[in-house]
Write a protein that holds these residues in place. Structure first.
Motif, short mmCIF file in Angstrom:
data_model
loop_
_atom_site.label_atom_id
_atom_site.label_comp_id
_atom_site.label_asym_id
_atom_site.label_seq_id
_atom_site.Cartn_x
_atom_site.Cartn_y
_atom_site.Cartn_z
N TYR A 1 0.83 -1.50 -0.05
CA TYR A 1 0.23 0.23 -0.15
C TYR A 1 0.74 1.10 0.07
O TYR A 1 2.01 1.54 0.24
CB TYR A 1 -0.76 -0.04 1.02
N LYS A 2 -0.17 2.11 -0.53
CA LYS A 2 0.95 3.54 -0.21
C LYS A 2 0.58 4.44 1.49
O LYS A 2 -0.52 4.20 1.44
CB LYS A 2 0.48 4.52 -1.51
N THR A 3 1.10 4.41 2.07
CA THR A 3 1.13 4.34 3.52
C THR A 3 2.32 5.87 3.89
O THR A 3 2.54 6.80 3.45
CB THR A 3 1.61 3.96 4.36
N VAL A 4 1.45 6.54 5.15
CA VAL A 4 1.91 7.58 5.41
C VAL A 4 2.18 8.24 6.74
O VAL A 4 1.28 6.95 7.45
CB VAL A 4 0.86 8.77 5.46
N VAL A 5 3.28 7.93 7.77
CA VAL A 5 3.14 8.38 9.49
C VAL A 5 2.31 9.40 9.33
O VAL A 5 2.32 10.36 8.94
CB VAL A 5 4.30 8.30 9.29
N THR A 6 1.13 8.96 11.03
CA THR A 6 0.37 9.45 11.32
C THR A 6 0.92 9.82 13.12
O THR A 6 0.97 8.87 13.27
CB THR A 6 -0.80 9.19 11.29
N ASP A 7 0.13 11.34 12.81
CA ASP A 7 0.78 11.68 14.44
C ASP A 7 -0.68 11.08 15.61
O ASP A 7 -1.99 10.72 14.87
CB ASP A 7 0.80 12.89 15.20
N SER A 8 -0.31 10.71 16.47
CA SER A 8 -1.36 9.94 17.58
C SER A 8 -2.51 11.22 17.89
O SER A 8 -3.55 10.36 18.25
CB SER A 8 -0.68 10.16 19.18
N THR A 9 -2.31 12.46 17.32
CA THR A 9 -3.56 13.14 17.53
C THR A 9 -4.96 12.61 16.98
O THR A 9 -6.54 13.04 16.93
CB THR A 9 -3.63 14.76 17.84
N SER A 10 -4.57 12.13 15.44
CA SER A 10 -5.93 12.25 14.36
C SER A 10 -6.16 10.54 14.47
O SER A 10 -6.79 10.48 13.72
CB SER A 10 -4.87 12.04 13.13
N MET A 11 -6.54 10.32 15.87
CA MET A 11 -6.98 8.63 16.23
C MET A 11 -8.00 8.69 15.72
O MET A 11 -8.46 7.37 15.23
CB MET A 11 -6.25 7.72 17.19
#
Length: 1361
Positions: free
Chosen positions: A907-917
């Motif tokens: 897949y095409k992935t992007v690392v996210t921060d914990s606030t957008s959970m």
């Protein structure tokens, strides 16, 4: 037997002719050597008389002799060696070639049209040489010398004296006991004196005077002046004179191995060879004894070093190759025979033979017959006792009588030369030689009785043999041929006398006689009887002739012919013969074995599939190893039609025919198939061996005819001449060995390589039919011990052909065809070779064979153009487009080299921060970018080639993502690759390549989801209503695939109008892990998209919302996630459309119903993305995948996996027509209940001082939301419906103040609020959800009025303060 040049009436007189010896002086021999000929050879072409000859028999009757021939040969004092005779016969067969221009016989036998060579010239050469080279024996006189020519030259000093010396030498050889060879007919041999005169160099007057002297001395009947060499040798090349000697010298080149260039010369082959020959006319190593030549010491059939002590000609046939024969031929090329002779000289020699025969030989024979007859007549007059005494007197030391047992092991007694019994045999032989067959028969018959009485078995067999032949040759009304005489003679020669040479002569003569009487069966039995282990060559020739007997019978026996040809081939091989030389250069014979099942013939166009190379697997395409399957064939046809329709804007061209790479009895063979130049054509031929012996086919190949064409334009084509079997046009593969075991069926695959365009016609197969060396005894009687296994050495074989004739299908369309038996054409063997086309090869790299349901795997596909033409328009079509994708149109192409590690995400992935959970991340994509659009064919997928063209020899690797099908089990997924040539071809518009992928899927997750309306109407975003989405995920994997656990990493939504907003029940544990058989529950809030986000009806834009349970976001709107979602959606839509099409008529009901139904619909799709942790070979792998749930209806559960349909319950059969056939078009209660959504807003608890004020009034807001897109009339009724005591007890009693009923009209998707007041009289818990709401569409006459949904209990607590 095969046809012969000579009839049996010509063969026998030519085989038994009067023999004349020749004894020449050195000078006489020198004169003939100027012509590269010996004296005997000089006479050979003229030895047959050109006119009839007359003589008187003992009864003074005139007897006519026709075509009399005499045999003149040099005196040889050594008998021929058996080994040398064997070698001579072997070489004669090797050197024989079929006569040119002979037409083969076509024999129809059953289903076979056998094209058989009518003649066997090698057999005729063998037979002639065999009969001529038979050594003289004592029991018969047929080849004993009757006369001797004494030859001297006119140039000698004393010719008359030379004649005297020659005469003494002849007398010494005949009567001296030192010489047992050659044999002489009678003691008083005729001597004929010949004076040779060299016209060009000699003194003619002297020659005439010497001749006069000779006539005085020897009489005019006993001498002759022969003038030769009228031309000088240096003038030999001035004039071309016919060379009648060549045919004799070439035919018997081994018997005449003198290259008379500069005098005598010995032709020898390798010095170490046991088969080196001396010059075979005995003219070498001359040693003068008293001025006379001693040129008769060695027989022409004498080996340098005797290597075979056997006394029989027929020992082993393994004689070394005739290198001397080839050397002789080389040495003799360019030699002119008779160079010093003019045509006048030819006439003189011919005249000389006439004079010798008329004046010398025949009077001598006539006189000898009279003398012998007189002796016999006087013998008849004597009494038997007196004659017996005479016999004893004459016989002197006769061998004493022997017992019958001894006679079985010997040839019986031996007579001395002057024995009376032999005199009658002499007379019989003389009569036979001058064609007086009546008298010969009576003499042979009489001699036979005498010999049998004396138990002289060798003599008796000889008399029986010649009596039978004489009886057959008698003129007038012939007596029946006494075949039993021959049978007795053969048995006696073979079993008692142990003389196979004489037995063979009997068989050769008798078989010819029987053949002339059309007694082929008896002839075959006779020939087979004499096959044995002692001579392979003889056995081979006799078996071959027996085979011809079987095929020439009135009812041809094809199998016996074939079987005996195979046996003959085996023996030819053992005898060291090369079968190819024995095959005629003309038409090949039609062979009956092995059987060919023509209708089972399959034709394949194209290259063989390449084997797998590591992780690189070639497309399965089509091959001869695949069994025909009509269902599969139909599927491929539909796929091809689908892609052709897309290419041609939805229309299949009228001239379209599905591509057929493999033609068989099931395919449509009515049209000429198209093959491409430089691409192989493979023909599979089905053989069956019906025999209990193995058959070995060697040099097996296809037989074809080709008509080349030159295309200079579409309608202008030039047809060249027909070409048959020319490798420049068509390359032909040859299978060197093909073994078919006993009663085995086996297929052979034979290839052709077309190098030119045109019309090809495959006619049949050509091969050498043989059997295995040493696998059988080949005497026609021996058994075959069993089937040969392992590598095999070929015995002798027969070259021939079998035609492939395939009957087309029976026609059954018109009335005429139905009433008669007519067959259509079958053109699978008549391909048209077209111009070059591109040729695609496809390879799959890291292509899995096992997947989890829903698992995503990244593989690579390599496209290679292996032709010399560029390739364009590459597309792939499949019935299962949801299984694979090449990525979206706008997606950035991934690296072309497959270097992804196992754990690298597809897949095409992007690392996210914990606030957008908690909240969703929104993106959008158009389905058109992923090949799914309005009026599109999702099954037809263009392959994204760089520059959209694949050049010759170029290759490109593209990523291909795969998704495991949702059903567990084994799946066969068909891919059809379609491509075209950049240059448009008139005959072939496109080409295809097939691939069948077999994928085994195992269970992973089951996802089920429902959507229902939320009662909360919060902030602005909630306009138009909210939804609650409940998702249940169950791990159904049984750990068979080594899966430890599943992690739900993300849940996304995709819709044109809705999106997930947030997770409602997100637990503290972010990772949603599911071990085996565990189930997880998720709840999400869904909102309607804003106007700018929402797609219009015509647009194909979808909004994607991702709710992440980890720290990486998978971009669900990018490849491959969106690809598989769209393909799954498209596949699901197809299914629902198919179901809806059944109800097409019902859909045309009133718009009202449709509007109400739409209130109940929702187009929200859920994508569950997961990872699975697998332990394999002590290594942890991370697998990933996705499941889709398509939510269509509010409140209805949907599943990610196909649901099994329960079979409908059985209904009773109705035999009457229902009165009311109209179907009610009322919407369902459930659908109507969702028209208006209601919501009550009030405080959860209310404090009221009842001691101050007895009535408690609470303000309540009733929100009414129109869920449809039409105007709706609403009635709100506040009166309590239920007054039952139970209801009062549970919820308590309260009263609405003010209006008890409200009538409102709500516009499309309008929200209206009513301010109400509730009145309570004491404390308690009350349910405010009692208002009843009725709704109908404003513009409809028909009122679909029903109570709207009863919302959940709206509880309020009233407290007293």
């Amino acid at each position: 037997m095969a046809q012969c040049v000579q009839s049996v009436q010509e063969l026998i007189p030519d085989s038994f002719v009067p023999c004349v010896a020749a004894l020449c002086s050195d000078e006489a021999e020198r004169l003939t050597r100027l012509n590269h000929l010996s004296f005997a050879e000089l006479l050979k072409p003229f030895s047959r008389l050109t006119s009839e000859v007359h003589m008187r028999d003992p009864n003074n009757q005139l007897h006519i002799i026709k075509n009399l021939k005499i045999a003149v040969s040099n005196i040889i004092t050594q008998p021929p060696q058996p080994g040398a005779i064997r070698k001579l016969l072997n070489d004669v067969v090797s050197g024989s070639q079929p006569a040119e221009g002979l037409v083969a016989n076509v024999i129809t036998a059953g289903d076979y049209d056998l094209n058989i060579s009518a003649t066997t010239p090698w057999f005729e050469s063998y037979r002639e040489t065999f009969l001529q080279s038979m050594p003289a024996s004592d029991h018969e006189f047929l080849n004993h010398y009757l006369a001797c020519m004494l030859v001297a030259s006119s140039s000698e000093a004393e010719p008359v004296e030379q004649f005297s010396k020659l005469s003494h030498e002849q007398h010494r050889i005949q009567h001296n006991s030192d010489y047992s060879y050659p044999k002489w007919f009678i003691p008083n041999t005729l001597k004929y004196y010949v004076l040779l005169h060299d016209v060009s160099a000699g003194d003619e007057q002297r020659a005439e005077s010497i001749y006069e002297e000779m006539k005085q001395k020897y009489g005019t009947q006993g001498c002759y002046l022969l003038k030769i060499n009228s031309r000088a040798s240096n003038r030999a090349s001035d004039e071309q004179i016919p060379d009648p000697w060549s045919q004799y010298l070439q035919k018997n080149s081994i018997q005449n191995q003198d290259s008379y260039e500069d005098g005598p010369c010995t032709i020898t082959s390798n010095k170490n060879s046991d088969s080196n020959l001396l010059s075979l006319d005995g003219l070498d190593n001359e040693v003068k004894v008293d001025g006379l030549p001693n040129n008769f010491r060695a027989h022409p059939l004498q080996l340098d070093q005797p290597s075979d002590p056997s006394n029989s000609i027929d020992g082993t046939d393994h004689v070394k190759p005739a290198s001397s024969l080839h050397e002789t031929k080389k040495g003799n090329t360019g030699i002119i025979h008779g160079a010093c002779l003019t045509l006048t000289d030819h006439d003189r020699i011919r005249q000389f033979i006439q004079e010798f025969t008329f004046r010398g030989l025949l009077p001598h024979i006539e006189k000898t017959i009279r003398q012998l007859n007189d002796q016999l007549m006087s013998r008849k007059g004597l009494s038997r006792s007196l004659f017996s005494a005479t016999k004893k007197w004459f016989s002197g030391s006769k061998v004493p009588e022997k017992s019958i047992n001894e006679l079985k092991n010997t040839s019986g007694l031996l007579y001395p030369p002057e024995a009376p019994e032999l005199q009658i045999r002499k007379m019989a032989d003389l009569c036979f030689l001058v064609q007086h067959y009546d008298l010969a028969y009576s003499c042979y018959h009489t001699a036979k009785k005498d010999f049998l009485n004396d138990q002289a078995m060798l003599y008796a067999a000889g008399a029986l043999e010649m009596a039978a032949v004489s009886a057959f040759l008698q003129p007038g009304a012939p007596r029946p041929y006494p075949a039993h005489y021959m049978d007795t003679a053969i048995q006696t020669y073979r079993d008692i006398c142990k003389n196979m040479v004489l037995a063979e002569r009997c068989v050769l003569l008798s078989a010819e006689i029987l053949k002339s009487q059309s007694k082929y069966s008896e002839a075959a039995a006779l020939l087979i009887r004499l096959t044995s282990e002692d001579s392979d060559l003889r056995s081979a020739l006799l078996l071959e002739q027996a085979a011809h007997c079987f095929i020439n019978m009135k009812s041809p026996m094809v199998r016996k012919y074939a079987f005996h040809m195979i046996l003959a081939g085996h023996r030819f091989s053992k005898a060291g013969q090369n079968v190819s030389q024995l095959s005629p250069d003309g038409p090949l014979p039609q062979l009956p074995l092995p059987y060919i099942n023509s209708s089972a013939t399959r034709v394949f166009f194209g290259h063989d599939r390449r084997p797998a190379d590591g992780e690189k697997q070639a497309a399965t395409h089509v091959s001869l190893d695949q069994e025909y399957d009509s269902e599969s064939s139909q599927q491929w046809r539909e796929l091809e039609e689908q892609v052709v329709a897309v290419v041609n804007k939805g229309i299949i061209p009228s001239n379209f025919h599905p591509t057929q790479y493999c033609l068989n009895s099931y395919s449509d063979n009515s049209r000429f198939p198209l093959a491409v130049v430089e691409e192989p054509i493979t023909v599979e031929v089905a053989f069956r061996n019906p025999l209990k012996v193995p058959l070995l086919l060697t040099d097996l190949s296809l037989l074809w005819k080709f008509q080349p064409k030159a295309f200079s334009g579409k309608d202008n084509e030039e047809v060249k001449e027909l070409v048959t079997s020319q490798s420049a046009m068509i390359g032909t593969e040859v299978i060197s060995e093909f073994l078919i075991n006993c009663e085995e069926s086996k297929v052979a695959r034979l290839k052709l390589f077309p190098h030119h365009i045109g019309e090809l016609h495959i006619l049949g197969v050509v091969y050498n039919l043989g059997t295995i060396q040493g696998s059988m005894t080949v005497d026609g009687i021996g058994a075959l011990p069993g089937c040969h296994t392992g590598k095999y050495s070929l015995s002798m074989s027969v070259r021939g052909r079998q035609d492939l004739e395939i009957q087309g299908p029976r026609l059954n369309n018109t009335k005429e065809e139905k009433t008669s038996v007519k067959y259509g054409p079958d053109r699978r063997l008549d391909p048209i070779i077209t111009e070059e086309m591109p040729l695609l090869e496809v390879f799959f790299i890291h292509f899995p064979t096992g997947l989890l349901c829903g698992e995503i795997r990244k593989a690579y596909v390599e496209f290679v153009n292996v032709s010399k033409c560029p390739l364009a328009g590459l597309k792939v079509v499949s019935k299962r487009p949801e299984f694979f994708t090449f990525g979206g149109n706008t997606a950035v192409l991934t690296p072309l080299s497959p270097s992804a590690s196992e754990n690298c995400s597809a897949y095409k992935t992007v690392v996210t921060d914990s606030t957008s959970m908690c909240t969703a991340l929104v993106s959008s994509a158009s389905s058109v970018d992923f090949g799914i659009g309005i009026e599109s064919q999702p099954e037809v997928i263009p392959v994204p080639l760089p520059d959209s063209v694949l050049k010759p020899g170029a290759s490109v690797q593209l990523p291909m993502w795969l998704r495991g099908p949702d059903e567990e089990g084994v799946h066969e997924i068909n891919f059809l690759f379609y491509y075209e040539s950049v240059k448009k071809q008139p005959k072939i518009r496109h080409r295809i390549l097939r691939h069948t992928a077999v994928i085994c899927t195992s269970r992973s997750l089951n996802v089920r989801a429902t959507v229902c309306r939320s009662n909360s109407l919060e902030d602005e975003e909630g306009r138009g209503g909210n939804m609650l989405v409940f998702v249940d995920v169950e791990n159904t994997n049984t750990s068979e695939a080594g899966v430890k656990e599943f992690h739900i990493v993300q849940i996304s939504s995709s819709s044109k109008h809705w999106k997930l907003q947030k997770s409602v029940n997100l637990s503290e544990n972010k990772d949603a892990k599911l071990a085996s058989r565990e189930k997880g529950k998720f709840c999400f809030k869904a909102l309607r998209c804003k106007e700018k986000e929402a797609a219009t009806q015509t647009s194909e834009k979808y909004t994607f919302a991702d709710i992440i349970f980890g720290n990486e976001q998978i971009i669900s709107s990018a490849s491959p996630c969106a690809d598989f979602f769209y393909r799954s959606l498209s596949s699901e839509l197809k299914k629902t459309q198919a179901q809806l099409s059944v109800y097409a008529e019902k859909q045309s009901t009133e718009d009202a119903v449709r509007l109400i139904q739409k209130c109940n619909e929702v187009d929200l799709n859920i994508i569950v993305l997961w990872k699975a942790y697998v332990v394999e070979d002590n290594k942890q792998l991370i697998l990933e995948g996705q499941h889709h749930v398509i939510l269509r209806t509010v409140g209805k559960e949907a599943f990610s996996y196909p649901q099994k349909q329960d079979p409908p319950e059985m209904e009773l059969l109705k035999f009457f027509r229902s009165e009311n056939t109209t179907v009610s078009s009322r919407p369902s209660v459930e659908q109507l209940s969702n028209l208006i959504k209601t919501s009550l807003h009030y405080p959860e608890s209310f404090n009221h001082p009842f001691h101050q004020k007895s009535l408690c009034l609470v303000p309540v807001t009733l929100l009414l939301s129109n869920c449809s897109k039409a105007d709706v009339d609403v009635i709100v009724d506040l009166r309590h419906k239920t007054t039952s005591p139970e209801a009062l007890e549970i919820h308590g009693s309260f009263t609405w103040l003010g209006q008890t009923q409200y009538k409102l009209q709500l516009k499309s998707q309008e929200i209206h609020s009513l301010q109400l007041k509730a009145c309570f009289v004491h404390t308690g818990v009350y349910n405010l959800g009692t208002p009843r709401v009725f709704a109908k569409l404003s513009d409809q006459v028909t009122v679909f009025e029903t109570s709207q949904q009863n919302s959940m209990p709206a509880l309020i607590i009233i407290n007293n303060v």
